[in-house]
Design a protein around this motif. Sequence first.
Motif, short mmCIF file in Angstrom:
data_model
loop_
_atom_site.label_atom_id
_atom_site.label_comp_id
_atom_site.label_asym_id
_atom_site.label_seq_id
_atom_site.Cartn_x
_atom_site.Cartn_y
_atom_site.Cartn_z
N UNK A 73 0.85 -1.19 0.00
CA UNK A 73 0.00 0.00 0.00
C UNK A 73 0.88 1.23 0.00
N UNK B 205 -4.62 5.73 -5.01
CA UNK B 205 -3.68 5.73 -3.90
C UNK B 205 -4.42 5.29 -2.65
N UNK B 206 -3.65 4.82 -1.68
CA UNK B 206 -4.26 4.28 -0.47
C UNK B 206 -3.95 5.18 0.71
N UNK B 207 -4.45 4.74 1.85
CA UNK B 207 -4.41 5.65 2.98
C UNK B 207 -3.08 5.66 3.70
N UNK B 208 -2.29 4.60 3.52
CA UNK B 208 -1.05 4.52 4.29
C UNK B 208 -0.02 3.75 3.48
N UNK C 38 -6.37 -5.48 5.56
CA UNK C 38 -6.60 -4.25 4.82
C UNK C 38 -6.65 -4.46 3.32
N UNK C 39 -6.99 -3.43 2.58
CA UNK C 39 -7.13 -3.55 1.13
C UNK C 39 -5.79 -3.66 0.43
#
Lengths: 115, 159
Positions: free
Chosen positions: A68, A82-85, A104-105
């Motif tokens: 990620x 884009x991802x969160x982290x 998580x994704x």
Amino acid sequence: MIQQQTILKVADNSGAKTVKCIKVLGGFKKRYAKLGDIVVVSVQQLRNKSKKTSKVSKGEVFRALVVRTKKKYRKKDGSSFFLQENAVALINKQGNPIGTRILGPIPKILKKQNL
Amino acid sequence: MLFVRNDSKRFRFCRSKCHRNFNKKRNPRKVAWTKAYRRTRGKEMAVDSTFDFEKRRNRPVKYDRGLMGKTIVAMRRVEEIQQTRDARFFENRMQDAKAEKKKQARVEIEKSIELLAPAVANREEVMRNVIDSAKSRIAARKKSSNKLTTTPNSAMVEG
């Protein structure tokens, strides 16, 4: 854009919580790792204080696959996401994952690298 | 641009305006320029059968060229229908406003009728001038056409 000294979250149940990137693999003077690249990491924090439930210990060095990133990943059709982290999944030298579950994704792009 | 949150919820942004508002954690239902706001406040259609065409279906369909062609045609038609329905919705919403506007216009004219009087007088004069000049032009044309008809007949016969 993961580089040396980047602190990353761990997206599997190997027992580590955060790791620090020590090296970006894949080329001479390769500066940044993006989604799907492999980095060498050292474990910073564990999820539990008890070492019995985790497969890793603090300070151990592993390889990890970046799963990620906050940096936008561009696909060939021009779209990006884009991802969160920034997160990784720990793997061993043969490329096999150390954890048994991923949290998580995870983007579909990583399908070509069988995890 | 697509943002995937850790709970696997996907958010699509068309431009940085939307993205920035999202980062500021603004509730789109309270931000006046968003579709969410307009729909909840009844300014635009919220429920319509044309929206069912745009829903996401997670069943993959085997590729069929004919079907693709038909879908494109259908998309155009649905768009048309949606636009006419939107226009009608807007009309319905603005009906009262139309009557209000007319009433207010009448009131305003009554109030400021003196402002209009000189303009009206001037307009009459202008119209008179226009009509006079037109009349003189027609008369002149008639004269010249009369002259033409009385010239030698041989030319006319040949033509």
